[in-house]
Design a protein around this motif. Structure first.
Motif, PDB file in Angstrom:
ATOM      1  N   ILE A   1       0.860  -1.187   0.000  1.00 25.66           N
ATOM      2  CA  ILE A   1       0.000   0.000   0.000  1.00 25.66           C
ATOM      3  C   ILE A   1       0.893   1.233   0.000  1.00 25.66           C
ATOM      4  O   ILE A   1       1.781   1.367   0.842  1.00 25.66           O
ATOM      5  N   ARG A   2       0.643   2.100  -0.947  1.00 20.02           N
ATOM      6  CA  ARG A   2       1.415   3.325  -1.047  1.00 20.02           C
ATOM      7  C   ARG A   2       0.498   4.501  -0.703  1.00 20.02           C
ATOM      8  O   ARG A   2      -0.594   4.629  -1.276  1.00 20.02           O
ATOM      9  N   VAL A   3       0.915   5.326   0.245  1.00 18.23           N
ATOM     10  CA  VAL A   3       0.084   6.434   0.705  1.00 18.23           C
ATOM     11  C   VAL A   3       0.620   7.736   0.127  1.00 18.23           C
ATOM     12  O   VAL A   3       1.815   8.018   0.239  1.00 18.23           O
ATOM     13  N   TRP A   4      -0.268   8.507  -0.470  1.00 17.55           N
ATOM     14  CA  TRP A   4       0.114   9.767  -1.118  1.00 17.55           C
ATOM     15  C   TRP A   4      -0.489  10.921  -0.335  1.00 17.55           C
ATOM     16  O   TRP A   4      -1.694  10.967  -0.129  1.00 17.55           O
ATOM     17  N   ASP A   5       0.355  11.862   0.054  1.00 17.77           N
ATOM     18  CA  ASP A   5      -0.086  13.001   0.852  1.00 17.77           C
ATOM     19  C   ASP A   5      -0.334  14.212  -0.046  1.00 17.77           C
ATOM     20  O   ASP A   5       0.603  14.771  -0.613  1.00 17.77           O
ATOM     21  N   SER A   6      -1.589  14.585  -0.151  1.00 18.11           N
ATOM     22  CA  SER A   6      -1.978  15.699  -1.018  1.00 18.11           C
ATOM     23  C   SER A   6      -1.506  17.033  -0.460  1.00 18.11           C
ATOM     24  O   SER A   6      -1.329  17.182   0.740  1.00 18.11           O
ATOM     25  N   THR A   7      -1.347  17.978  -1.354  1.00 17.09           N
ATOM     26  CA  THR A   7      -1.045  19.343  -0.935  1.00 17.09           C
ATOM     27  C   THR A   7      -1.933  20.280  -1.750  1.00 17.09           C
ATOM     28  O   THR A   7      -2.654  19.845  -2.647  1.00 17.09           O
ATOM     29  N   ALA A   8      -1.852  21.561  -1.442  1.00 21.37           N
ATOM     30  CA  ALA A   8      -2.617  22.534  -2.209  1.00 21.37           C
ATOM     31  C   ALA A   8      -2.130  22.583  -3.652  1.00 21.37           C
ATOM     32  O   ALA A   8      -2.876  22.946  -4.559  1.00 21.37           O
ATOM     33  N   GLU A   9      -0.889  22.182  -3.874  1.00 22.25           N
ATOM     34  CA  GLU A   9      -0.303  22.278  -5.212  1.00 22.25           C
ATOM     35  C   GLU A   9      -0.455  20.991  -6.011  1.00 22.25           C
ATOM     36  O   GLU A   9      -0.433  21.022  -7.241  1.00 22.25           O
ATOM     37  N   LEU A  10      -0.522  19.862  -5.327  1.00 17.38           N
ATOM     38  CA  LEU A  10      -0.530  18.579  -6.024  1.00 17.38           C
ATOM     39  C   LEU A  10      -1.581  17.655  -5.407  1.00 17.38           C
ATOM     40  O   LEU A  10      -1.551  17.385  -4.209  1.00 17.38           O
ATOM     41  N   ARG A  11      -2.507  17.216  -6.257  1.00 12.30           N
ATOM     42  CA  ARG A  11      -3.597  16.376  -5.769  1.00 12.30           C
ATOM     43  C   ARG A  11      -3.655  15.089  -6.587  1.00 12.30           C
ATOM     44  O   ARG A  11      -3.336  15.096  -7.764  1.00 12.30           O
ATOM     45  N   TYR A  12      -4.067  14.035  -5.932  1.00 11.20           N
ATOM     46  CA  TYR A  12      -3.971  12.703  -6.530  1.00 11.20           C
ATOM     47  C   TYR A  12      -5.335  12.117  -6.876  1.00 11.20           C
ATOM     48  O   TYR A  12      -6.310  12.309  -6.148  1.00 11.20           O
ATOM     49  N   LEU A  13      -5.342  11.382  -7.969  1.00 14.20           N
ATOM     50  CA  LEU A  13      -6.509  10.596  -8.365  1.00 14.20           C
ATOM     51  C   LEU A  13      -6.033   9.150  -8.493  1.00 14.20           C
ATOM     52  O   LEU A  13      -5.109   8.865  -9.243  1.00 14.20           O
ATOM     53  N   VAL A  14      -6.666   8.257  -7.741  1.00 15.61           N
ATOM     54  CA  VAL A  14      -6.328   6.840  -7.860  1.00 15.61           C
ATOM     55  C   VAL A  14      -7.090   6.256  -9.051  1.00 15.61           C
ATOM     56  O   VAL A  14      -8.292   6.487  -9.204  1.00 15.61           O
TER      57      VAL A  14
END
Ligand code: FE
Length: 214
Positions: A163-176
């Motif tokens: 499991i890989r966890v991605w931490d969003s920021t105001a500049e970069l957002r993730y879509l799985v």
């Protein structure tokens, strides 16, 4: 393999978006109260509209992105290389020009998205964030115990799957981009999009099997 990808130097956090949201909520609430008191609106109708935005209209955008990636290898490739542009080509653009990154689930690795500092979320493809996404319990536990969090969402992954966890920021957002479910061959993009739930694009769920969604 389980890693937490939180680059503190890059996480220059701009909380303007959260403040805007709170101000907006307060103003909408005040307006709603006024209109209800004057008998001009039915609060139940408002709830239905909010529910539509939370559960249908927003995530449907992301679902279409995923369905296209499942159906069109060239689009999937573009989405992998430049998610911001690939998503914008479908008409879904960010409110503040934030960058998007698509993370593809594989049989080896499941991806999970969180914002540990606040509630950064890909509005353009998922709409309004669910309440639990903003809750401190999710934000801290998704990092410390992602497998436990997934279990609470009813998702149990094979032991060997990382499991890989991605931490969003105001500049970069993730879509799985969830794995395409078995039995979905031959479905067109609209039917495929029906299989893509909001949670499957955050990583707290999996795509539905065609039998279940029917
Ligand atoms: Fe945030």
């Amino acid at each position: 393999m389980s890693g937490h990808h939180h680059d503190h130097d890059d996480h220059v956090h701009d909380h303007e978006h959260d403040n805007q949201y709170s101000d907006m909520q307060a103003r909408v609430k005040a307006l709603e109260t006024l209109l209800t008191e004057k008998g001009l609106i039915d609060p139940a109708a408002i709830d239905a509209i909010v529910d539509a935005y939370e559960t249908k209209i927003g995530p449907r955008n992301g679902a279409r992105v995923v369905a296209k990636a499942w159906s069109d290898p060239d689009f999937a490739d573009w989405l992998r290389r430049d998610a911001t542009a690939a998503i914008a080509s479908l008409g879904y653009t960010g409110r503040q020009g934030e960058h998007m990154r698509a993370v593809f689930n594989t049989v080896e690795t499941h991806n999970l998205v969180v914002c540990t500092l606040c509630s950064c979320y890909p509005w353009s493809v998922l709409g309004l964030p669910p309440v639990w996404y903003k809750a401190p319990a999710y934000r801290s536990r998704a990092v410390i115990d992602p497998r436990g969090v997934l279990a609470e969402f009813g998702v149990s992954l094979p032991h060997e799957m990382g499991i890989r966890v991605w931490d969003s920021t105001a500049e970069l957002r993730y879509l799985v981009v969830p794995l395409r479910p078995a039995g979905s061959d031959g479905l067109d993009e609209e039917r495929l999009a029906d299989l893509v739930t909001r949670d499957s694009m955050i990583g707290t769920g999996l795509a539905l099997s065609p039998e279940v969604s029917r």
